[in-house]
Structures are given as C-alpha cells and as structure tokens.
Design a protein around this motif. Structure first.
Motif, PDB file in Angstrom:
ATOM      1  N   TYR A  45     -41.684  42.439 -32.966  1.00  0.00           N
ATOM      2  CA  TYR A  45     -43.053  42.263 -33.459  1.00  0.00           C
ATOM      3  C   TYR A  45     -43.094  42.340 -34.984  1.00  0.00           C
ATOM      4  O   TYR A  45     -43.780  41.540 -35.633  1.00  0.00           O
ATOM      5  CB  TYR A  45     -43.993  43.312 -32.870  1.00  0.00           C
ATOM      6  CG  TYR A  45     -44.389  43.080 -31.437  1.00  0.00           C
ATOM      7  CD1 TYR A  45     -44.910  41.860 -31.025  1.00  0.00           C
ATOM      8  CD2 TYR A  45     -44.258  44.089 -30.489  1.00  0.00           C
ATOM      9  CE1 TYR A  45     -45.291  41.645 -29.704  1.00  0.00           C
ATOM     10  CE2 TYR A  45     -44.640  43.889 -29.163  1.00  0.00           C
ATOM     11  CZ  TYR A  45     -45.139  42.665 -28.782  1.00  0.00           C
ATOM     12  OH  TYR A  45     -45.515  42.461 -27.484  1.00  0.00           O
ATOM     13  N   VAL A  48     -41.669  39.085 -36.330  1.00  0.00           N
ATOM     14  CA  VAL A  48     -42.604  37.967 -36.182  1.00  0.00           C
ATOM     15  C   VAL A  48     -43.711  38.052 -37.236  1.00  0.00           C
ATOM     16  O   VAL A  48     -44.068  37.050 -37.861  1.00  0.00           O
ATOM     17  CB  VAL A  48     -43.182  37.907 -34.752  1.00  0.00           C
ATOM     18  CG1 VAL A  48     -44.384  36.979 -34.674  1.00  0.00           C
ATOM     19  CG2 VAL A  48     -42.105  37.458 -33.764  1.00  0.00           C
ATOM     20  N   LEU A  84     -42.577  30.253 -34.406  1.00  0.00           N
ATOM     21  CA  LEU A  84     -43.042  31.586 -34.013  1.00  0.00           C
ATOM     22  C   LEU A  84     -43.930  31.495 -32.772  1.00  0.00           C
ATOM     23  O   LEU A  84     -43.780  32.278 -31.833  1.00  0.00           O
ATOM     24  CB  LEU A  84     -43.809  32.259 -35.163  1.00  0.00           C
ATOM     25  CG  LEU A  84     -42.966  32.712 -36.342  1.00  0.00           C
ATOM     26  CD1 LEU A  84     -43.865  33.145 -37.491  1.00  0.00           C
ATOM     27  CD2 LEU A  84     -42.023  33.824 -35.938  1.00  0.00           C
ATOM     28  N   VAL A  88     -42.735  33.179 -29.182  1.00  0.00           N
ATOM     29  CA  VAL A  88     -43.568  34.200 -28.535  1.00  0.00           C
ATOM     30  C   VAL A  88     -44.036  33.698 -27.175  1.00  0.00           C
ATOM     31  O   VAL A  88     -44.021  34.433 -26.184  1.00  0.00           O
ATOM     32  CB  VAL A  88     -44.755  34.597 -29.441  1.00  0.00           C
ATOM     33  CG1 VAL A  88     -45.753  35.455 -28.687  1.00  0.00           C
ATOM     34  CG2 VAL A  88     -44.248  35.323 -30.682  1.00  0.00           C
ATOM     35  N   PHE A 103     -35.784  31.585 -31.748  1.00  0.00           N
ATOM     36  CA  PHE A 103     -35.769  32.561 -32.833  1.00  0.00           C
ATOM     37  C   PHE A 103     -34.441  32.586 -33.580  1.00  0.00           C
ATOM     38  O   PHE A 103     -34.410  32.812 -34.788  1.00  0.00           O
ATOM     39  CB  PHE A 103     -36.157  33.944 -32.325  1.00  0.00           C
ATOM     40  CG  PHE A 103     -37.646  34.103 -32.136  1.00  0.00           C
ATOM     41  CD1 PHE A 103     -38.549  33.234 -32.709  1.00  0.00           C
ATOM     42  CD2 PHE A 103     -38.151  35.136 -31.381  1.00  0.00           C
ATOM     43  CE1 PHE A 103     -39.913  33.376 -32.554  1.00  0.00           C
ATOM     44  CE2 PHE A 103     -39.522  35.306 -31.213  1.00  0.00           C
ATOM     45  CZ  PHE A 103     -40.398  34.413 -31.804  1.00  0.00           C
TER      46      PHE A 103
END
Length: 165
Positions: A45, A48, A84, A88, A103
């Motif tokens: 998190y 990101v 991103l 996610v 990623f």
C-alpha cells in the motif's frame, strides 16, 4: 554531491523525488520477497501511494527538452497510473500472477528506465549527484539502457541459455 538542487526545488519536484526514492527503496522488498504476508500488504500500500504520488506530481514538472509543457516522460506517468490501477485490480480479483507481473514491470520500466533519464544533464538529480560533471549522466543512461537491451535481447539470441551437458 549536493542537496542544494533538491532543497531549492519547487514543492512538487520535492514530492516527486521523495516518492521516487520511496518507490525505489520499497520496490525490491515488496516485489521480490517470497512471503506474501501482512508486511507485504502494508508495504505494498505504501509503495502504491508513493508511485501514485510520483506519477501525479510529474504532471506539474515541465518537459525538459520539449517546446510543449508535456514531454515523453509524462507518458510514463500516465502508464504508471494505469499500471497501478491494473495491479491493484488484479490483486483484488486474486489474480496474483498478473498482479505480480504488472507491478514488476512497473518497477523496472517506470522507475528504473524512466528514472535513468532523470540523469540527463541539467536535471535536478544530475546536478545533485554529479555537480560540475553533468556529462556523467550520459554514462548512467548508457548503463541502464545496456542492461535493458541485454535482458530483452539476450534470451532471444541464446545468451542466457544453459548448456544441456
């Protein structure tokens, strides 16, 4: 090496640089650890958010060698935001292979390759690292691009193939 270019930079450039450093630092920990535990999730998190901050702050940085406000590096910012979102979304859908692929690609292409071009002479990172020898930035760019070419072309021409003996 001097921090003056960072300390005298605009706030959006400072946010951009700090976000990049966080992304570069946390990336290997989050992306290449074998365990997918709560530490991975928490640091993920943070990574990101750092990457989103990096991409969004890029839109307030004028293109370096372009007569227009936006330049080719702004394309990496758009690609980062899309990546991103995709990464996610893959995690939320429990498609962890796609999540990992997106990623890892974002880290290598968005941070390493795009980041190499921040070493162009005249850019803040170049001034911070090389000071009176800005031409050294071309060396960093050449090294990164050489590594990319070897990683992309090497497997295709058999550079990385093992002997069957």
């Amino acid at each position: 090496m001097t921090l003056d270019p960072f300390l005298t930079a605009s706030p959006h450039l400072q946010v951009h640089m700090v976000s990049a450093i966080i992304g570069l630092t946390l990336g290997p920990v989050v992306l290449y650890r074998h365990r997918r535990d709560s530490l991975h999730k928490i640091l993920g998190y943070v990574w990101v958010v750092a990457m989103a901050s990096l991409a969004l702050s890029a839109f307030w940085i004028q293109a370096f060698w372009s007569p227009f406000y936006f330049g080719p590096l702004h394309g990496f910012a758009v690609l980062t935001l899309v990546s991103l979102w995709m990464g996610v979304r893959h995690a939320m859908n429990r498609n962890f292979n796609a999540h990992q692929a997106v990623f890892r690609s974002l880290y290598s292409n968005g941070l390493i390759v795009a980041g190499a071009f921040t070493f162009l002479p005249g850019r803040s990172i170049n001034r911070m690292i090389f000071g009176d020898m800005p031409e050294m930035g071309w060396g960093v760019i050449a090294i990164v691009l050489t590594i990319v070419v070897v990683r992309v072309v090497g497997p295709r021409v058999g550079v990385w193939q093992r002997s069957s003996q």
